[in-house]
Design an enzyme around this catalytic site. Structure first.
Site, PDB file in Angstrom:
ATOM      1  N   LYS A   1       3.830   5.849 -16.236  1.00 38.73           N
ATOM      2  CA  LYS A   1       5.218   6.708 -16.623  1.00 38.73           C
ATOM      3  C   LYS A   1       6.273   5.956 -15.782  1.00 38.73           C
ATOM      4  O   LYS A   1       6.231   5.788 -14.632  1.00 38.73           O
ATOM      5  CB  LYS A   1       5.035   8.029 -16.200  1.00 38.73           C
TER       6      LYS A   1
ATOM      7  N   GLU B   1       1.520   7.196  -2.041  1.00 43.77           N
ATOM      8  CA  GLU B   1       2.631   6.602  -1.173  1.00 43.77           C
ATOM      9  C   GLU B   1       3.773   7.700  -1.509  1.00 43.77           C
ATOM     10  O   GLU B   1       4.586   7.727  -2.395  1.00 43.77           O
ATOM     11  CB  GLU B   1       2.781   5.203  -1.602  1.00 43.77           C
TER      12      GLU B   1
ATOM     13  N   CYS C   1      11.208   3.107   0.572  1.00 39.53           N
ATOM     14  CA  CYS C   1      10.589   4.210   1.228  1.00 39.53           C
ATOM     15  C   CYS C   1      10.061   3.733   2.737  1.00 39.53           C
ATOM     16  O   CYS C   1       9.812   4.435   3.589  1.00 39.53           O
ATOM     17  CB  CYS C   1       9.088   4.410   0.353  1.00 39.53           C
TER      18      CYS C   1
ATOM     19  N   GLU D   1      13.616  12.562   5.204  1.00 38.10           N
ATOM     20  CA  GLU D   1      13.956  11.297   4.734  1.00 38.10           C
ATOM     21  C   GLU D   1      15.187  11.423   3.764  1.00 38.10           C
ATOM     22  O   GLU D   1      15.445  12.486   2.963  1.00 38.10           O
ATOM     23  CB  GLU D   1      12.975  10.768   3.633  1.00 38.10           C
TER      24      GLU D   1
END
Length: 491
Positions: A179, A254, A288, A385
């Site tokens: 996807k 992750e 990331c 984050e």
């Protein structure tokens, strides 16, 4: 430039380009201009069923598995060749639908090709072993593919992240349903095109685009999925893990980070500032593994902050197509989230010594390169984050405190050390809780080096030889080779 890319993109299912069964489409925006550049057909549950069925049929045919591994490798080299030939088209597409510079988009294309050559070269080197059980037995292991791998990739580096998991799957004879991200899906379809041109068996690779709440959720909970690979947020990862737990299937996760670099007193400050800027301002901080925190000696803060502010203020802001240093964030919603976190940090007492705001004078979604000082470790800006061009500065008085600050979040993806002393580098690297530690250069490493997190940053490893172990399970075969056991063979 926008008129040079295709205006409508289809799914790739079972070796064919097809429309979504419902006929719905998703509008794709250029984040530098906030204007539509293309549409992609939208996948829903029925489309997922078709893709998973195609992947299952291909896997059960054993066409990939029965292929000599060296020939699977040659097939992957062909995929890499076609990606390389399409690199200029990929670069422009990445620039327009993702916000990267053209050079950054070209790097994405070449990195994707490199994943296929790297893992193509390893396809014939994944070996089992013989286990000695005595004269009457032959016992050996087989690294066996899981089956159908569901892969969900994020919008920040869609092509490269898709390539690293698709390549591992092909090398180990798994089949894939991938996807692509609805905010930036277009480059992933070049992998499908490269596979198509290379002659990859129909159904081995299927790529479609849809929203997470229906397409993504349907994919990871599908009864015929054997394996999940996900890169994205902790919250979405937790939702996927719940679905995987119901069916007891393995996952590679992750889930981002809040990575810190520690600057020691003996460091080359100018080099550390340059590396830090690269670590947090590249791709507008939408990485990331970004260096979103810098931990510095209290007595050096004035010098380091002054140089960081000068570096941030020197960066040009604008569309990637024009080669600017700081390009847009992916969407208006993302820009609002980043600006909101900056405003909350200022209200909590942090000082934006550079930036801190959205650029409302520009058409696209631009955030100023931002540096926060006077930050305490309990502030949200120091713990969560941001996923934008926002650097947080923390200070320390002794080395143990620096390590505690670096390890003091729920994340553990990357960490960094700036020092001229090798003993200090080893000492700090040993104590930092992170899947990857950079010394004197943020983003040191490459496709060959294993990548993944500790704590809430996830588990499993992508990249490097180690990644292949996440795509196979060990099958043991034990054979009794004598009828009576222990006797000599007859004459």
């Amino acid at each position: 430039m926008a008129d040079k890319i295709k205006k409508y993109w289809q799914h790739y299912i079972n070796g064919n380009w097809v429309d979504g069964l419902d006929g719905d489409r998703i509008s794709i925006e250029n984040p530098a201009t906030a204007t539509e550049i293309a549409e992609v057909t939208r996948a829903k549950a029925n489309d997922i069923d078709l893709a998973v069925s195609a992947a299952r049929a291909c896997f059960e045919s054993r066409e990939l598995y029965n292929m000599r591994p060296t020939n699977r490798g040659l097939l992957m080299f062909e995929i890499a060749r076609h990606l390389t030939e399409m690199a200029d088209d990929i670069a422009l597409t990445e620039c327009l639908d993702n916000g990267k510079t053209v050079a950054g988009g070209k790097n994405e294309a070449m990195a994707a090709a490199r994943y296929f050559t790297y893992y193509g070269g390893l396809a014939d080197k994944l070996e089992g072993r013989m286990i000695p059980l005595g004269a009457d037995y032959l016992d050996y292991t087989i690294p066996s593919p899981y089956g159908v791998s569901a892969q969900i990739v994020p919008w920040n580096f869609p092509l490269q992240i898709a390539a690293r998991s698709v390549a591992c799957a092909l090398a180990t004879a798994n089949t894939v349903v991938l996807k692509s991200p609805e905010l930036s899906p277009l480059s992933t379809f070049f992998i499908a095109e490269a596979c198509h041109r290379a002659g990859v068996p129909a159904g081995a690779i299927n790529i479609l685009c849809g929203y997470g709440h229906d397409c993504g959720a349907e994919l990871v909970s599908h009864s015929d999925i054997d394996h999940i690979v996900f890169t994205g947020s902790v919250a979405t990862g937790q939702s996927i893990l719940r679905a995987a737990a119901d069916r007891v299937i393995p996952c590679i996760m992750e889930l981002g980070g809040k990575s810190a670099g520690i600057l020691f007193e003996d460091a080359d400050v100018d080099q550390a500032v340059k590396s830090t800027a690269s670590g947090i301002f590249s791709h507008a901080g939408q990485v990331c593994s970004a260096q979103s925190r810098l931990i510095i000696p209290t007595k050096m803060q004035d010098e380091v902050i002054e140089k960081l502010v000068a570096k941030a203020n020197s960066l040009s802001i604008g569309p990637g197509i024009d080669g600017h240093d700081l390009t847009p964030v992916i969407s208006g919603q993302q820009a609002e989230k980043i600006e909101g976190m900056c405003l909350a940090a200022a209200q909590a007492g942090a000082e934006a010594v550079a930036g801190g705001q959205r650029r409302d004078d520009m058409a696209g979604h631009f955030i100023e390169p931002t540096v926060f000082a006077n930050v305490s470790p309990d502030m949200t800006i120091a713990r969560e984050e941001v996923f934008g061009p926002v650097l947080t500065i923390l200070t320390y008085d002794d080395a143990d405190e620096a390590i505690a600050l670096a390890n003091g979040t729920d994340y553990g993806l990357c960490a960094g050390v700036y020092t001229r002393d090798l003993n200090t580098a080893h000492w700090a690297a040993d104590r930092l809780s992170a899947g990857q530690v950079f010394v004197n250069e943020w983003f040191a490493g490459g496709i060959e080096t294993p990548f993944g997190g500790t704590k809430r940053s996830g588990y499993g490893r992508e990249k490097g030889q180690e990644a292949l172990q996440n795509y196979v399970q060990t099958k043991n075969v034990g054979i009794r080779v004598t009828a009576g056991g222990g006797g000599r063979p007859g004459g």
